[in-house]
Design a protein around this motif. Structure first.
Motif, PDB file in Angstrom:
ATOM      1  N   VAL A 371      29.920   6.888 -24.884  1.00 49.35           N
ATOM      2  CA  VAL A 371      28.959   7.958 -24.619  1.00 49.35           C
ATOM      3  C   VAL A 371      29.708   9.258 -24.312  1.00 49.35           C
ATOM      4  CG1 VAL A 371      27.209   8.793 -23.006  1.00 49.35           C
ATOM      5  CG2 VAL A 371      27.092   6.458 -23.870  1.00 49.35           C
ATOM      6  N   ILE A 372      30.739   9.180 -23.472  1.00 55.55           N
ATOM      7  CA  ILE A 372      31.537  10.367 -23.169  1.00 55.55           C
ATOM      8  C   ILE A 372      32.233  10.872 -24.416  1.00 55.55           C
ATOM      9  CG2 ILE A 372      33.521  11.217 -21.858  1.00 55.55           C
ATOM     10  CD1 ILE A 372      32.742   9.310 -19.626  1.00 55.55           C
ATOM     11  N   LEU A 373      32.755   9.968 -25.241  1.00 57.33           N
ATOM     12  CA  LEU A 373      33.418  10.372 -26.481  1.00 57.33           C
ATOM     13  C   LEU A 373      32.446  11.115 -27.388  1.00 57.33           C
ATOM     14  CD1 LEU A 373      36.044  10.128 -28.203  1.00 57.33           C
ATOM     15  CD2 LEU A 373      35.022   8.080 -29.226  1.00 57.33           C
ATOM     16  N   ALA A 374      31.217  10.618 -27.500  1.00 54.62           N
ATOM     17  CA  ALA A 374      30.227  11.253 -28.374  1.00 54.62           C
ATOM     18  C   ALA A 374      29.739  12.576 -27.798  1.00 54.62           C
ATOM     19  CB  ALA A 374      29.043  10.308 -28.589  1.00 54.62           C
ATOM     20  N   GLU A 375      29.596  12.670 -26.481  1.00 57.16           N
ATOM     21  CA  GLU A 375      28.976  13.843 -25.877  1.00 57.16           C
ATOM     22  C   GLU A 375      29.972  14.922 -25.469  1.00 57.16           C
ATOM     23  OE1 GLU A 375      24.918  11.843 -24.045  1.00 57.16           O
ATOM     24  OE2 GLU A 375      26.520  12.448 -22.670  1.00 57.16           O
ATOM     25  N   GLN A 376      31.203  14.536 -25.106  1.00 57.07           N
ATOM     26  CA  GLN A 376      32.197  15.524 -24.671  1.00 57.07           C
ATOM     27  C   GLN A 376      33.468  15.513 -25.499  1.00 57.07           C
ATOM     28  OE1 GLN A 376      30.310  13.737 -21.866  1.00 57.07           O
ATOM     29  NE2 GLN A 376      31.050  14.840 -20.077  1.00 57.07           N
ATOM     30  N   GLY A 377      33.489  14.735 -26.577  1.00 51.93           N
ATOM     31  CA  GLY A 377      34.603  14.748 -27.491  1.00 51.93           C
ATOM     32  C   GLY A 377      35.839  14.054 -26.942  1.00 51.93           C
ATOM     33  N   ALA A 378      36.903  14.079 -27.745  1.00 54.35           N
ATOM     34  CA  ALA A 378      38.151  13.418 -27.364  1.00 54.35           C
ATOM     35  C   ALA A 378      38.758  13.992 -26.086  1.00 54.35           C
ATOM     36  CB  ALA A 378      39.143  13.499 -28.526  1.00 54.35           C
ATOM     37  N   PRO A 379      38.779  15.329 -25.892  1.00 54.54           N
ATOM     38  CA  PRO A 379      39.343  15.851 -24.634  1.00 54.54           C
ATOM     39  C   PRO A 379      38.586  15.362 -23.407  1.00 54.54           C
ATOM     40  CG  PRO A 379      39.197  17.598 -26.270  1.00 54.54           C
ATOM     41  CD  PRO A 379      38.451  16.429 -26.826  1.00 54.54           C
ATOM     42  N   GLY A 380      37.257  15.291 -23.485  1.00 50.04           N
ATOM     43  CA  GLY A 380      36.475  14.818 -22.350  1.00 50.04           C
ATOM     44  C   GLY A 380      36.800  13.382 -22.007  1.00 50.04           C
TER      45      GLY A 380
END
Length: 474
Positions: A371-380
């Protein structure tokens, strides 16, 4: 009245105006929420009473932070209000204000840990990702949730300040809150109000996850109870938590608890007899429940098993959509809280036998890291995983000269293992175990413990002379 008068007289003159002012402000905020929320007036008025009481203890930082940590076990009751202004956010603001007062009046130093740098960077990146969100309100609400847990992490560190006794007080409060929430959930379950234990937290899987994460802390309380009666009371709390966790029928939470138990056994954090005792207790509770209400347990279990089989394809379908969202937006993602609002854009075609739910706005993604990968991208995701990695270096630290601190750190680490494993199946970045447990551990690990004997630590109460914390002078 005499008690109240003595209580008021015990407050220093410098704090009385600030206390009254903060109480008045919080009361007006809650009153406005009550007036604006017609359909939940009773609930918000109850929140008003709670806020007023909390205002009276505002000058006690440890109490304010303990209440904040405990409210996460009752999320379904305190997340109501007007728009994004809810009771739980008011309690968080109250705790933050308590720290500000403690910092200014008592001139305390601000303590810092390495995780705070990564948390700050994660929040900044989340703020940048809001710019690509298609639903600004969802992005703002999700960002505020992250901010709330970052605040919890910060306040716990400022409260504990490396003192094991302060950590014990917070942990005790959390275990009591877990036991009370478990009792409420069990009553609802046994009265047939819900098919799976829930209530204080609406989703049974999330409820089971939060409860199971507190099981190692309850075991620690039983181990270090001051008297036989105290041990017995903590034992009752442990039984309640385990029973309610079983009644949630959450396989993901129980898988996390099993992994944590194996880790504690392999690393010798937990003796075999304690693990066997917990397993025996859980088996006994399950057996008694099956004997008393066999039809209820069997029906609910069969229902859960049927749903679980159907959810396998749904879960993999969510993973597919999350990877698609990341592939098209690898840097910023689709924006915090916007996985569901971009779901149809990246969802597989209906004829591919993958999920295409009509209730798309109610799904959470089913997996924290993707979910974090999808919503905030790789840096997130990199920043979040970095925070977890730094937290683990503190959690796995041993205190060979202080058995009680060592066992507390082990209990925190076991709860963290439950949280990390559970997050492989549930979107649990929005719940306290991934934030509260590392905060306590980071604070304990932030000062080196001198060679203090367990006898001095437990009986005489002389903690030794510790080295200084990392501090930031503000």
């Amino acid at each position: 009245m005499t008690t109240v008068r003595e209580y008021w007289q015990g407050i220093s003159l410098e704090k009385r105006p600030l206390l009254l002012f903060s109480g008045a402000v919080m009361s007006l905020v809650a009153l406005g929420a009550a007036i604006g929320t017609v359909d939940r007036t009773g609930l918000v008025l109850a929140g008003l009473a709670l806020v007023v009481v909390l205002s009276l203890i505002l000058f006690r930082l440890e109490v304010a932070v303990a209440v904040l940590a405990a409210t996460f076990f009752f999320n379904a009751y305190v997340n109501h209000g007007v728009g994004i202004l809810t009771i739980d956010k008011g309690i968080g603001l109250l705790a933050l204000l308590a720290w500000v007062l403690d910092w200014t009046v008592n001139r305390r130093q601000v303590f810092w840990t390495r995780q705070l740098w990564l948390i700050g960077a994660f929040l900044l990146w989340t703020g940048l990702a809001i710019g690509v969100a298609v639903n600004d309100k969802a992005a703002l609400v999700t960002s505020l949730r992250y901010l709330t847990f970052a605040t919890l992490f910060f306040l716990v560190i400022q409260t504990v300040r490396g003192d094991r006794r302060r950590a014990d007080a917070l942990v005790s409060f959390v275990v009591v809150a877990a036991a009370v929430a478990s009792l409420i959930g069990l009553v609802a379950f046994l009265d047939h109000h819900v098919a799976r234990a829930s209530g204080p937290i609406q989703d049974p899987n999330d409820f089971g996850f939060v409860l199971v994460s507190s099981v190692p802390l309850a075991i620690y309380q039983v181990r270090w109870g001051a008297t036989a009666w105290v041990k017995a009371l903590w034992g009752v709390a442990l039984v309640l938590i385990l029973t309610c966790a079983l009644a949630t029928f959450s396989r993901d939470a129980l898988t996390g608890l099993l992994v944590a138990g194996l880790w504690a056994l392999v690393t010798r954090r937990l003796r075999l007899r304690w693990l066997l005792a917990v397993l025996a207790g859980a088996a006994a509770v399950g057996g008694v429940a099956l004997l008393i209400t066999p039809h209820l347990i069997q029906n609910d279990y069969d229902q859960k098993a049927y749903i679980a089989i159907k959810n396998i394809n749904v879960r993999f379908g969510y993973y597919h959509v999350e990877f698609d969202e990341f592939a098209h937006n690898p840097i910023t993602g689709v924006g915090p809280g916007n996985f569901v609002y971009r779901f149809y854009q990246y969802a597989p075609q209906v004829n591919q036998d993958l999920p295409y739910p009509s209730h798309v706005l109610t799904i959470s993604g089913e997996e924290a890291y993707l979910v974090i990968l999808a919503e905030q991208g790789a840096p997130g995701l990199a920043l979040f995983l970095g925070y977890l990695a730094l937290s683990w270096t503190d959690l796995r630290r041993r205190f060979p000269q202080n058995q009680r601190t060592d066992q507390l750190q082990g209990a925190l680490a076991a709860g963290f293992v439950v949280a990390v494993v559970g997050s492989l199946f549930l979107a649990e970045q929005y719940y306290p175990p991934l934030w509260f447990l590392p905060a306590v551990a980071a604070s304990l690990a932030s000062r080196r413990q001198d060679a203090v004997s367990d006898e001095l630590d437990v009986s005489a109460g002389h903690p030794g002379t510790p080295t200084q914390y990392p501090t930031v002078h503000l």
